[in-house]
Scaffold this active site. Structure first.
Site, mmCIF file in Angstrom:
data_model
loop_
_atom_site.group_PDB
_atom_site.id
_atom_site.type_symbol
_atom_site.label_atom_id
_atom_site.label_comp_id
_atom_site.label_asym_id
_atom_site.label_seq_id
_atom_site.Cartn_x
_atom_site.Cartn_y
_atom_site.Cartn_z
ATOM 1 N NE ARG A 120 7.625 13.144 -52.194
ATOM 2 C CZ ARG A 120 7.316 12.783 -53.418
ATOM 3 N NH1 ARG A 120 7.014 13.673 -54.298
ATOM 4 N NH2 ARG A 120 7.342 11.525 -53.741
ATOM 5 C CD GLN A 125 16.426 12.913 -52.046
ATOM 6 O OE1 GLN A 125 17.582 12.897 -51.655
ATOM 7 N NE2 GLN A 125 15.996 13.765 -52.950
HETATM 8 P P1 NAD Z 1 3.575 13.685 -58.060
HETATM 9 O O1 NAD Z 1 3.530 12.213 -58.315
HETATM 10 O O2 NAD Z 1 2.859 14.230 -56.881
HETATM 11 O O3 NAD Z 1 3.043 14.443 -59.375
HETATM 12 C C1 NAD Z 1 3.600 14.175 -60.646
HETATM 13 C C2 NAD Z 1 3.853 15.467 -61.382
HETATM 14 O O4 NAD Z 1 2.620 16.027 -61.855
HETATM 15 C C3 NAD Z 1 4.511 16.568 -60.553
HETATM 16 O O5 NAD Z 1 5.722 16.965 -61.162
HETATM 17 C C4 NAD Z 1 3.472 17.693 -60.566
HETATM 18 O O6 NAD Z 1 4.070 18.981 -60.512
HETATM 19 C C5 NAD Z 1 2.743 17.428 -61.864
HETATM 20 N N1 NAD Z 1 1.427 18.085 -62.014
HETATM 21 C C6 NAD Z 1 0.447 18.273 -61.084
HETATM 22 N N2 NAD Z 1 -0.606 18.936 -61.628
HETATM 23 C C7 NAD Z 1 -0.295 19.151 -62.944
HETATM 24 C C8 NAD Z 1 -0.988 19.777 -64.047
HETATM 25 N N3 NAD Z 1 -2.194 20.321 -63.881
HETATM 26 N N4 NAD Z 1 -0.349 19.830 -65.249
HETATM 27 C C9 NAD Z 1 0.896 19.286 -65.411
HETATM 28 N N5 NAD Z 1 1.574 18.693 -64.426
HETATM 29 C C10 NAD Z 1 1.006 18.636 -63.201
HETATM 30 O O7 NAD Z 1 5.086 14.190 -58.012
HETATM 31 P P2 NAD Z 1 6.396 13.377 -57.648
HETATM 32 O O8 NAD Z 1 6.819 12.540 -58.767
HETATM 33 O O9 NAD Z 1 6.153 12.675 -56.379
HETATM 34 O O10 NAD Z 1 7.495 14.519 -57.449
HETATM 35 C C11 NAD Z 1 7.228 15.871 -57.155
HETATM 36 C C12 NAD Z 1 8.537 16.560 -56.717
HETATM 37 O O11 NAD Z 1 8.967 16.086 -55.440
HETATM 38 C C13 NAD Z 1 9.711 16.301 -57.649
HETATM 39 O O12 NAD Z 1 10.432 17.495 -57.807
HETATM 40 C C14 NAD Z 1 10.552 15.294 -56.916
HETATM 41 O O13 NAD Z 1 11.923 15.341 -57.262
HETATM 42 C C15 NAD Z 1 10.335 15.734 -55.492
HETATM 43 N N6 NAD Z 1 10.591 14.608 -54.554
HETATM 44 C C16 NAD Z 1 11.375 14.837 -53.445
HETATM 45 C C17 NAD Z 1 11.609 13.778 -52.548
HETATM 46 C C18 NAD Z 1 12.471 13.961 -51.328
HETATM 47 O O14 NAD Z 1 13.129 14.979 -51.210
HETATM 48 N N7 NAD Z 1 12.499 13.004 -50.405
HETATM 49 C C19 NAD Z 1 11.018 12.544 -52.771
HETATM 50 C C20 NAD Z 1 10.212 12.358 -53.901
HETATM 51 C C21 NAD Z 1 9.989 13.417 -54.782
#
Ligand code: NAD
Length: 375
Positions: A120, A125
């Site tokens: 990430r 991205q």
């Molecule tokens: P994920 O699929 O790993 O998890 C989904 C969400 O569940 C996350 O927001 C996490 O904080 C939340 N979560 C975990 N435990 C929880 C709990 N007990 N209660 C409530 N919520 C909980 O996450 P994701 O969709 O892959 O994204 C996570 C972050 O990474 C985001 O900020 C996203 O923008 C970022 N991201 C960055 C890149 C990059 O820079 N290349 C790529 C993808 C995602």
């Protein structure tokens, strides 16, 4: 330089290439060979690929002499017989659950690259298949919920009286959760959302939804390496459960998306909390594949519990095959193009590159990725 695009196994509707990416690969100097009917599930005809400049043929023909093999889901190693040693196999290879297949790719001399292990970082991205597919899944989760819900989402003022807006609660505000909030808002629902990462509070507000957050508890930050969530303290989990209990009883629809990398999904909703909801409520559990956020979730099924419906959603992106293929195919193109050597007209993957180190599973006959060898 030849790129092979495989027809996916039964059940996988997506395709690893679309005519647009075929044209772009050809512009880089590659030949592209697409297996017969590879685009069928995504509404792309063989003739569309041919018009884009690809050749179309049987598996053996497509694999013969290929330097790069593209797939959405990991192909059965047995079906790759005839591919040449050193070829790159690029796709969603599900390394943890398919360890034997990964070792078989190594034995066949293939260099397997797992797109779901893309780091990430900003540079990666545009190559991130988890994000591109989660975004679509977040949208589809709301559409499925609306379909299963016996009431309307928007408020309607009619001559026969007023229909109240549905109350939608999104738990876990990553890529899928944000799209779920946006979709539920567009449908006219009253939306609230929660996450353990405090940075999401502003994102929730900017979409016009209400943040529901645990306050005044130690270890509230919840953000670990790479922007992922960490597992929370017992004190936090207790406070979260109390807060959620009060809130959930007033909701019509709950969409859960919470994941912690490398761990089972956190349990966010108990059976008693499901029982507290109004009959006819719908819960869509997008973490079903990772064990589920909801007690009683069955992956791939819709179950009735205490008058509510719990949908154990798996791989929703497959039901949007045309868009999911387009985004997945562009992720694959963006990855290969970023490493393309324009003189040699082929991708070159430096051993010390952060992306290569993260996604390379096998090389020179061995399984080399630390996440697999350390397990
Ligand atoms: P994920 O699929 O790993 O998890 C989904 C969400 O569940 C996350 O927001 C996490 O904080 C939340 N979560 C975990 N435990 C929880 C709990 N007990 N209660 C409530 N919520 C909980 O996450 P994701 O969709 O892959 O994204 C996570 C972050 O990474 C985001 O900020 C996203 O923008 C970022 N991201 C960055 C890149 C990059 O820079 N290349 C790529 C993808 C995602």
């Amino acid at each position: 330089m030849k790129i092979a695009v495989l027809k996916e196994p039964a059940g996988e509707t997506r395709c690893a290439a679309i005519p647009e990416t075929v044209k772009k690969f050809i512009a880089l100097g590659a030949d592209v060979a697409v297996e017969n009917r590879a685009g069928e599930g995504a509404s792309i005809a063989d003739s569309d690929f041919v018009a884009a400049g690809a050749t179309v043929g049987g598996r053996a023909e497509v694999l013969s002499g290929a330097d790069v093999i593209l797939a959405v889901s990991g192909p059965d190693p047995e079906t790759l017989k005839g591919s040449q040693a050193g070829a790159l196999l690029v796709g969603g290879l599900d390394p943890h659950r398919r360890r034997e297949a990964i070792d078989a790719y190594a034995a066949a001399g293939l260099e397997a690259l797992a797109m779901e292990w893309m780091p990430r970082i900003t540079r990666a991205q545009s190559m991130d298949v988890l994000s591109s597919q989660s975004n679509l899944a977040g949208y589809k989760a709301v559409v499925e919920a609306a379909d299963a819900y016996g009431r309307a989402f928007p408020m309607m003022m009619t001559a026969a009286g007023t229909v109240s807006p549905a109350k939608v609660f999104v738990m876990g505000v990553g890529v899928a959760g944000l799209q779920a909030i946006a979709t539920a808002k567009r449908l006219g629902a009253q939306v609230s959302a929660t996450d353990v990462r405090s940075a999401t509070k502003e994102q929730i507000q900017s979409l016009g939804a209400k943040p529901i957050f645990v306050e005044n508890v130690a270890g509230i930050e919840g953000e670990g390496a790479g922007g992922y969530a960490t597992e929370m303290s017992e004190e936090y989990q207790k406070a979260q459960a109390e807060l959620v209990s009060g809130h959930i009883a007033k909701q019509d629809i709950v969409i859960t998306t919470a994941l912690i990398p490398g761990r089972p999904a956190p349990r966010l909703i108990s059976d008693a909390q499901v029982a507290s909801m109004r009959p006819g409520s719908v819960i869509v559990d997008l973490a079903a594949d990772a064990g589920g956020n909801v007690e009683g979730t069955v992956a791939g099924e819709s179950v009735a519990r205490h008058g509510a419906t719990i949908i154990g959603a798996t791989n929703l992106a497959r039901s949007l095959a045309a868009d999911a293929s387009a985004l997945f195919a562009r992720n694959l193109y963006n990855f290969l193009a970023a490493f393309w050597d324009h003189e040699q007209k082929r991708p070159l993957l430096p051993d010390d590159d952060e992306i290569v180190k993260a996604i390379r599973l096998t090389k020179d006959g061995k399984t080399v990725n630390e996440r697999l060898t350390a397990a």
